[in-house]
Scaffold this motif. Structure first.
Motif, mmCIF file in Angstrom:
data_model
loop_
_atom_site.group_PDB
_atom_site.id
_atom_site.type_symbol
_atom_site.label_atom_id
_atom_site.label_comp_id
_atom_site.label_asym_id
_atom_site.label_seq_id
_atom_site.Cartn_x
_atom_site.Cartn_y
_atom_site.Cartn_z
ATOM 1 N N LEU A 10 0.949 -1.234 -0.086
ATOM 2 C CA LEU A 10 -0.069 0.012 -0.152
ATOM 3 C C LEU A 10 0.815 1.223 0.090
ATOM 4 C CD1 LEU A 10 -2.267 -1.462 2.908
ATOM 5 C CD2 LEU A 10 -2.988 -1.109 0.163
ATOM 6 N N THR A 11 0.447 2.236 -0.542
ATOM 7 C CA THR A 11 0.972 3.516 -0.309
ATOM 8 C C THR A 11 0.503 4.476 0.688
ATOM 9 O OG1 THR A 11 1.346 3.610 -2.927
ATOM 10 C CG2 THR A 11 1.476 5.489 -1.813
ATOM 11 N N PHE A 12 1.313 4.938 1.373
ATOM 12 C CA PHE A 12 0.846 5.983 2.623
ATOM 13 C C PHE A 12 1.323 7.406 2.275
ATOM 14 C CE2 PHE A 12 0.357 1.886 4.213
ATOM 15 C CZ PHE A 12 -0.424 1.944 5.298
ATOM 16 N N ARG A 13 0.591 8.425 2.410
ATOM 17 C CA ARG A 13 1.101 9.679 2.019
ATOM 18 C C ARG A 13 0.669 10.673 3.256
ATOM 19 N NH1 ARG A 13 0.346 10.478 -3.015
ATOM 20 N NH2 ARG A 13 -0.595 8.437 -3.387
ATOM 21 N N GLY A 14 -0.113 10.252 4.154
ATOM 22 C CA GLY A 14 -0.579 11.032 5.370
ATOM 23 C C GLY A 14 0.569 10.665 6.365
ATOM 24 N N LEU A 15 1.739 11.219 6.350
ATOM 25 C CA LEU A 15 2.876 10.879 6.972
ATOM 26 C C LEU A 15 2.999 11.915 8.281
ATOM 27 C CD1 LEU A 15 5.482 10.200 4.130
ATOM 28 C CD2 LEU A 15 3.691 8.700 5.124
ATOM 29 N N THR A 16 2.570 12.876 8.006
ATOM 30 C CA THR A 16 2.857 13.905 9.715
ATOM 31 C C THR A 16 1.448 14.680 9.777
ATOM 32 O OG1 THR A 16 3.815 15.676 8.517
ATOM 33 C CG2 THR A 16 5.369 14.173 9.096
ATOM 34 N N SER A 17 1.298 14.898 11.091
ATOM 35 C CA SER A 17 0.144 15.856 11.055
ATOM 36 C C SER A 17 0.260 17.048 10.559
ATOM 37 C CB SER A 17 -0.066 16.038 12.552
ATOM 38 O OG SER A 17 -0.430 14.798 13.099
ATOM 39 N N LYS A 18 1.374 17.652 10.430
ATOM 40 C CA LYS A 18 1.546 19.216 9.880
ATOM 41 C C LYS A 18 1.294 18.987 8.625
ATOM 42 C CE LYS A 18 5.404 22.604 9.665
ATOM 43 N NZ LYS A 18 5.394 22.871 8.278
ATOM 44 N N ALA A 19 1.718 17.849 7.868
ATOM 45 C CA ALA A 19 1.804 17.868 6.349
ATOM 46 C C ALA A 19 0.077 17.849 5.854
ATOM 47 C CB ALA A 19 2.299 16.818 5.724
ATOM 48 N N LEU A 20 -0.561 17.140 6.871
ATOM 49 C CA LEU A 20 -2.041 17.003 6.405
ATOM 50 C C LEU A 20 -2.603 18.316 6.737
ATOM 51 C CD1 LEU A 20 -2.618 13.482 8.484
ATOM 52 C CD2 LEU A 20 -2.730 13.923 5.884
ATOM 53 N N LEU A 21 -2.416 18.882 7.757
ATOM 54 C CA LEU A 21 -3.139 20.198 7.995
ATOM 55 C C LEU A 21 -2.918 21.234 6.686
ATOM 56 C CD1 LEU A 21 -2.607 20.303 11.869
ATOM 57 C CD2 LEU A 21 -4.778 19.872 10.499
ATOM 58 N N GLU A 22 -1.690 21.265 6.238
ATOM 59 C CA GLU A 22 -1.360 22.105 5.179
ATOM 60 C C GLU A 22 -1.610 21.752 3.971
ATOM 61 O OE1 GLU A 22 3.056 22.318 5.920
ATOM 62 O OE2 GLU A 22 2.927 23.586 7.525
ATOM 63 N N GLN A 23 -2.340 20.608 3.663
ATOM 64 C CA GLN A 23 -2.723 20.253 2.216
ATOM 65 C C GLN A 23 -3.538 21.439 1.601
ATOM 66 O OE1 GLN A 23 -1.552 17.854 0.456
ATOM 67 N NE2 GLN A 23 -0.300 17.305 2.022
ATOM 68 N N ARG A 24 -3.414 21.468 0.419
ATOM 69 C CA ARG A 24 -4.321 22.399 -0.171
ATOM 70 C C ARG A 24 -5.180 22.150 -1.480
ATOM 71 N NH1 ARG A 24 -3.857 24.249 3.960
ATOM 72 N NH2 ARG A 24 -2.889 26.309 4.760
ATOM 73 N N GLU A 25 -5.166 20.762 -1.369
ATOM 74 C CA GLU A 25 -6.074 20.096 -2.534
ATOM 75 C C GLU A 25 -7.796 20.640 -2.456
ATOM 76 O OE1 GLU A 25 -5.675 16.056 -2.737
ATOM 77 O OE2 GLU A 25 -3.520 16.183 -3.264
#
Length: 243
Positions: A10-25
């Motif tokens: 499987l591919t995991f891309r939710g690796l850090t909380s900071k990165a998740l909160l900064e997503q701009r999709e």
């Protein structure tokens, strides 16, 4: 480009909380992946696709430990991000940036209490709805009622508490509709509303760190599906070897 790691096929891309909160999709879908998800993804290819294509986290101490040893590439750093922990970060983020939050699912009493607690603690604009219990795939009238409730409130962040798989499949089924409603983040949150409302207590921290949270949930909720989920989660060890 978002960092990713490969683990258990499987591919995991939710690796850090900071990165998740900064997503701009246009809409970020977050999947908190525990041992049972990883095991079931072997046979449920739709689930595997959702995990690999959305922002999936390592939820659970055992999958996190295994991934630290076996995930590739080795140079990419990642965190253990459980849904019940990240929910509080997301609510605090909503308060900071004036985002509207909608809780969908759980019992009517639990939903209402969770909304009350979140509003009092974070001062956010929040609403919720507990639809009648239904099996997946959900009836069309049920689906339309839920979407109408979301449309009326216009949330930025949507927490879906239908239970494992039902919530992930519902979000996936309604991805286009939720994007059109300008939902920025959708997350399947399982029992998080039960914890937030105070209906259930999370496992002690030492049990969480020891990878025994599933055992604790079985002890406090002695239900067959809890036992089945716990037993199935032991298969995460051979599942971790998947390419």
């Amino acid at each position: 480009m978002t960092d990713t790691v490969q683990f258990a096929g499987l591919t995991f891309r939710g690796l850090t909380s900071k990165a998740l909160l900064e997503q701009r999709e246009r809409m970020t879908v977050i999947v908190t992946v525990n041992a049972d998800f990883i095991v079931r993804a072997k046979h449920e290819r739709r689930l595997a696709g959702i995990i690999s294509n959305d922002y999936s986290t390592f939820d659970g101490q055992v999958p996190y430990w295994l991934a630290k040893v076996m995930a590739k590439p080795k140079k990419v750093e990642f965190e253990k991000i459980s849904g019940s922990d990240f929910a509080y970060e997301l609510l605090a983020h909503a308060a900071k940036y004036n985002k509207r939050v909608f809780f969908l699912g759980a019992s009517e009493r639990t939903n209402a209490k969770a909304c009350q607690v979140a509003k009092e603690k974070y001062g956010i604009e929040i609403d919720g709805y507990s639809p009648p219990l239904a099996e997946y795939p959900f009836p069309s009238e049920w689906e339309q009622d839920v979407l109408n409730r979301i449309r009326a409130f216009k949330p930025d962040y949507l927490f879906v508490a239908f239970g494992m798989l039902k919530q992930e499949y519902w979000i996936d089924d309604n991805r286009d509709a939720l994007q059109q409603l300008n939902v920025e983040i959708a997350i399947g949150c399982g029992g998080t509303l039960d914890f937030l409302s105070g209906r259930l207590q999370r496992a002690p921290v030492w049990m969480q760190k020891a990878g025994l949270e599933g055992v604790y949930r079985l002890l406090v909720e002695r239900k067959l599906f809890r036992l089945q989920r716990l037993l199935r989660s032991f298969l995460v060890f051979p599942a971790a070897l998947r390419k």
